[in-house]
Design an enzyme around this catalytic site. Structure first.
Site, PDB file in Angstrom:
ATOM      1  N   THR A 189      57.764  -1.727  65.674  1.00  0.00           N
ATOM      2  CA  THR A 189      58.956  -1.118  66.460  1.00  0.00           C
ATOM      3  C   THR A 189      58.832  -1.662  68.065  1.00  0.00           C
ATOM      4  OG1 THR A 189      58.828   0.592  64.933  1.00  0.00           O
ATOM      5  CG2 THR A 189      59.872   1.212  67.188  1.00  0.00           C
TER       6      THR A 189
ATOM      7  N   HIS B 119      60.433  -4.791  68.070  1.00  0.00           N
ATOM      8  CA  HIS B 119      61.645  -4.776  68.060  1.00  0.00           C
ATOM      9  C   HIS B 119      62.455  -4.615  69.513  1.00  0.00           C
ATOM     10  CE1 HIS B 119      61.897  -5.477  63.788  1.00  0.00           C
ATOM     11  NE2 HIS B 119      61.139  -4.404  63.724  1.00  0.00           N
TER      12      HIS B 119
ATOM     13  N   GLU C  34      51.385   4.201  69.683  1.00  0.00           N
ATOM     14  CA  GLU C  34      50.214   4.730  69.036  1.00  0.00           C
ATOM     15  C   GLU C  34      49.199   4.879  70.101  1.00  0.00           C
ATOM     16  OE1 GLU C  34      51.782   1.489  65.609  1.00  0.00           O
ATOM     17  OE2 GLU C  34      49.970   1.059  66.591  1.00  0.00           O
TER      18      GLU C  34
ATOM     19  N   CYS D  81      65.158  23.074  61.376  1.00  0.00           N
ATOM     20  CA  CYS D  81      66.079  22.221  60.288  1.00  0.00           C
ATOM     21  C   CYS D  81      65.589  22.427  58.975  1.00  0.00           C
ATOM     22  CB  CYS D  81      66.322  20.875  60.791  1.00  0.00           C
ATOM     23  SG  CYS D  81      65.047  19.940  60.258  1.00  0.00           S
TER      24      CYS D  81
ATOM     25  N   CYS E 253      62.309  20.604  58.213  1.00  0.00           N
ATOM     26  CA  CYS E 253      61.203  21.262  58.955  1.00  0.00           C
ATOM     27  C   CYS E 253      60.600  22.526  58.259  1.00  0.00           C
ATOM     28  CB  CYS E 253      61.490  21.397  60.317  1.00  0.00           C
ATOM     29  SG  CYS E 253      61.330  20.234  61.374  1.00  0.00           S
TER      30      CYS E 253
ATOM     31  N   CYS F 131      62.516  15.244  59.809  1.00  0.00           N
ATOM     32  CA  CYS F 131      63.310  16.148  60.647  1.00  0.00           C
ATOM     33  C   CYS F 131      64.633  15.826  60.769  1.00  0.00           C
ATOM     34  CB  CYS F 131      62.508  16.440  61.873  1.00  0.00           C
ATOM     35  SG  CYS F 131      63.379  17.497  63.304  1.00  0.00           S
TER      36      CYS F 131
ATOM     37  N   ARG G  74      46.755 -13.791  57.546  1.00  0.00           N
ATOM     38  CA  ARG G  74      46.882 -12.397  56.905  1.00  0.00           C
ATOM     39  C   ARG G  74      46.316 -12.484  55.554  1.00  0.00           C
ATOM     40  NH1 ARG G  74      53.192 -10.510  58.725  1.00  0.00           N
ATOM     41  NH2 ARG G  74      52.338  -9.594  60.823  1.00  0.00           N
TER      42      ARG G  74
ATOM     43  N   LEU H 249      57.756   1.380  52.008  1.00  0.00           N
ATOM     44  CA  LEU H 249      57.631   1.623  53.413  1.00  0.00           C
ATOM     45  C   LEU H 249      58.509   0.460  54.216  1.00  0.00           C
ATOM     46  CD1 LEU H 249      56.251   3.402  55.861  1.00  0.00           C
ATOM     47  CD2 LEU H 249      54.616   1.401  55.846  1.00  0.00           C
TER      48      LEU H 249
ATOM     49  N   THR I 299      58.757   7.618  54.818  1.00  0.00           N
ATOM     50  CA  THR I 299      59.177   7.484  56.567  1.00  0.00           C
ATOM     51  C   THR I 299      57.938   8.201  57.157  1.00  0.00           C
ATOM     52  OG1 THR I 299      61.590   7.621  56.332  1.00  0.00           O
ATOM     53  CG2 THR I 299      60.795   8.558  58.334  1.00  0.00           C
TER      54      THR I 299
END
Lengths: 342, 342, 342, 342
Positions: B40, B43, B64, B96, B99, B107, B200, B262, B288
């Site tokens: 992310t 990105h 992180e 919500c 939650c 959430c 990898r 994922l 998620t």
């Protein structure tokens, strides 16, 4: 053929010669190459009240087996002569509610090999085609035959998620020992075992228990509390049937925990259901036999991939003739699994 | 304090000096000792369409993290100054439907650290008390900070039972690599990984994959069929978001199997739902974030007990100043996890 | 005996006279008293691409049946002449991985009645003993024969918990209509159905849908959002196979929701997996056939206890001779279930 | 304000005048419009051993409530003055293992309204913002206040799948009565209840039990065997805490069945674990409180959709002043739910 036969209603058994069995249309004849002794066999040998009420002599007993298929009935389609096999002990009816809804292991009309029909303490045994499990050809016969009790341990241990969990195993007889190896393979964070017999305590350590507690020497409840940050274990696998172990096991279980019960208490016991189960929000599962065939697939995968090494549990090997030595060792708790070779 | 800031709507980012944040009544101030780079973050750095639509510069990004609590708000009761902590990235509303019914990870009013609010690519960060996770004091900071993406792998891998199962992991970026270790620790019978980047592939082998297949060189579907007795894998863990990998993954899944997804496809893709899911009787789960806090307990247990060694995945370490080297390595797929030390 | 036979590779079918079948050792002969038309039968009748690739004429088709056992093979033990029965359509092998681990409904060697072997559009049919389901003697034959498709609806609807849930059912063909009744009986808080054919919209209301939305007239997504407090439905039961319905169904599903897919899309479709499944944290299950026999027990209980009244779905009744009228009605969507009486 | 206060360590309670409470920063003040009497309140009133060990007088007791928010603390964001609300009784810590992993209902540091902190038998009560549940404005206050015990019944009944199942409910106090309605709404095939008090037997019939058996007059085990085709019930919901009912309930449970235990035995009891649980392959779940907030959503849906009508269970209504009449009726088992109106 040679066979160990419970010839009359009383203690003991005889190695004798009986007629060879022959398979019916949907049955197979197996030449037994290894057969191990179960606690149930010891009950039959000793002739305890359970045995006296259930067993009808004369009976060849024994039910944990591996061998080679040497003959098949005319309608058998899925098994061939020459295959290396083991057998599920529960011969199920296939038509009761349980059989028809995914619970064959608690079939209401079950007939058990070596209990209700001739068993495996013999050179040959006949079993229904539907009870045959095929083994990889490179699996040692002694491992192949202990898949049946290993399956009890698998059914118990894998009846809940163990990965990243703190697990207590109460009782380190052969099935408890196997459960230790399975819990470690399944990724348990901590495996705590309890046992009073020093011989078995050593085996429990060999199978990978993180700690083995002796209730005669240690305050188990306090020790577990310390090792789990005062929370208790997530999972209890009860393998002893001992009332005190059952009560201590529930006391060590955390609120919201899970208990699987395999050990059979000899008689009703005092249970504080309110504190052991209800206020705790615990889940309890009673284990009988093996899930047919889910448990066998799991057993095969765990042993075949090397995830569990069951060899340390197999402590003694005898020819069929010397079966009484095996019975004596088991009686004293001075053995893991005892395998007989016909 | 020093911080990496996306200063304007476009590619790149600047290491600059900004005001120290101070904690509100229910917040804590953490001195960041390690912070790793997520896809992310790349990105955001590159300013791709997703980032352009979501990020409002100026923003300190990164999420992180591991560090030490150096100040707490007046209403904070469960966290103390001096504690060594990490943080859950999703700041949830708590009220919500999701939650309030055990699904905080989705959430409906989530605010994400380093995306919707200031992040961890800095010397200090403020997070809500309710997002703090306490680490064991002997956990290396670089391990503590990668618990967040490790948690994505845990959530994905442990969303189903893996013990005694054949598992396919498509895509060996950092989270796929972690999932390999987790699947092995959870007792998977076989872990098959697919990946095209040689760097990898080597890491996947180091993490314990039983085999790593390169779809550019191997007929993956046929190879998996062979390795699974023509049945297919029991479980697919999709970590790539690549349409071809997704389709091949479903093709390799056995009837009655389970797939956890994922990896995020960049755009809608052609799916043969009839054959991939319906006739197959498959179950599919979209992943998620991390289950709050179940996933963190599992993460902590897997890393703390030594069941998984995540160190091979942590391939590069830089000071905050040299973050652009890390971004460049990730961009080329020539890294596992890259950790920055402020 | 009389039978409807697909005599050659092309559209249509003939009512003709064929030899009576006789049961093998483990089979039973049933005199068919009612047999209903499935969408699959319509595919075979029309000779669409699927049928052309699968069916080998000549074939008696049809597979939804009720009747009386009039003869049994010599090895049959659990079924007797005179019993009133229905039949599970999937004749399974019993030995594949799926059959041996609780997933017979996706047997890898399945043979389907009326597709791969002679069917029920006839005066008599032979089925294996293991496929026989016994009906209560007071169940109307037309209800007994629609238990098979009702079982598809049960398998789909009861694959998740529906009590106190908001449920969307997309597509009101006979199985969708049955699912409406089942969802209401299972305690769903709200059952929203979508359908475009007015005839079926009326039936959906008769089966108890709280509301039936016509996507041609209503903005389904907005209407559902309003009716669910902007949250979306908890459960999607997809019964249409229509790409637009599938996409709208996922759009209406709440984050963390569950979708069961029974309708078969005719070809691959464009799916926005990221938004439909992954970010949503959704669970998706592909439905094939009926769980053997769990689904049949549930079917029997729902119909037997009166919890669901399936009669409104049975809209037309013909003698076998007039089967073409039934095919024509189904082709136009102007029917619920059509039952033929041989 | 007026309040019912346990003023000293002994039987009885006084209606007296006390200071109005005022809400802390994260608390709300509720004007109580209805509050019902729980069995726990009767224990406190009578001053039984449990109460003597737990309650510290002086204490306003009572915890089932509905009312209007009349003041909120300065940090309250999700609740507004004027809203019509009820309250979850368990005030949880939010940071223990259970709270952080989806099991708040068994929080290790719970404080219970009306037991550990001032309760609802008063004109006003202060509760934490996090314990407030918002009601639809058209829900009668007496229904809104019994949602708390109704939630116990929901938690118990919906802890397993009931649709198409045979269900036994042992004990028809208010929560058992509610469970009857819930089981019927959830699609149970058969709901069998047991109860000895004629007044409650009538209420059980009114709530929709298919049959109510009186163990004093009927051989319950045989009757259930007959009604379930010799198989036993699929599900036991134990609501009595009575040792004999518990044992008979397990005896009536089918092999492979499920038991949820809510009733609290007053002391340890003799259990035949081998036959009741282990050989049976049964699953047992201990129920405490309500799942937070899953149970409340279910409760709201069941009552709001009209799936369950709880009014027949609400048998008596008194002003706060006449609370002793309510206590007396409950003591004799001559009531369902008793509601007090301050």
């Amino acid at each position: 053929m040679k066979a160990i036969v419970k010839t009359s209603a009383g203690p003991g058994a005889e190695l004798t010669t009986v007629d060879m069995p022959s398979p019916g249309p949907r049955e197979v004849l197996i030449q037994v190459t290894a057969t191990s002794i179960c606690g149930t066999d010891l009950h039959i040998y000793r002739w305890d009240p359970w045995a006296a009420g259930r067993i009808k002599p004369p009976l060849i007993f024994g039910h944990e087996l591996a061998g080679e298929v040497v003959d098949i009935g005319e309608d058998v389609a899925s098994v061939a002569v020459g295959e290396f096999v083991s057998a599920e002990t529960h011969v199920v009816c296939g038509v009761c509610h349980q059989c028809r809804s995914g619970q064959k292991h608690i079939c209401q009309n079950v007939s058990i090999i070596g209990v209700d029909r001739p068993g495996s303490f013999a050179e040959y045994i006949v079993v229904p085609e539907t009870n045959v499990w095929k083994n990889p050809s490179d699996m040692p016969a002694e491992v192949a035959c202990v898949q049946e009790p290993f399956g009890n341990a698998v059914h118990t241990a894998l009846s809940t998620e163990l990965v990243a969990k703190k697990v207590l195993i109460t009782g380190c007889g052969p099935i408890g020992l196997m459960a230790i190896g399975i819990a470690k393979a399944a990724g348990a964070e901590q495996v705590i075992a309890t046992e009073v017999v020093p011989y078995r305590i050593q085996l429990a350590q060999a199978m990978g228990a993180d700690v083995v507690l002796n209730p005669k020497e240690t305050d188990v409840r306090r020790e577990i509390s310390t090792r789990t940050g005062d929370t208790g274990v997530d999972v209890l696998l009860e393998m002893s049937g001992n009332p005190s172990a059952i009560r201590e096991g529930f006391a060590a279980l955390r609120c919201g925990g899970y208990a699987a019960l395999l050990g059979i208490p000899a008689e009703p016991l005092q249970m504080d259901l309110a504190n052991a189960v209800i206020f705790k929000g615990a889940t309890v599962y009673g284990v009988t036999g093996r899930l047919i065939w889910k448990t066998w697939y799991q057993t095969s995968a765990l042993l075949g991939s090397g995830a569990v090494d069951v060899e340390p549990v197999i402590t003694h090997r005898f020819s069929l003739e010397h079966f009484e030595q095996g019975m004596a060792l088991m009686d004293k708790g001075q053995s893991g699994k005892v395998v007989l070779f016909p």
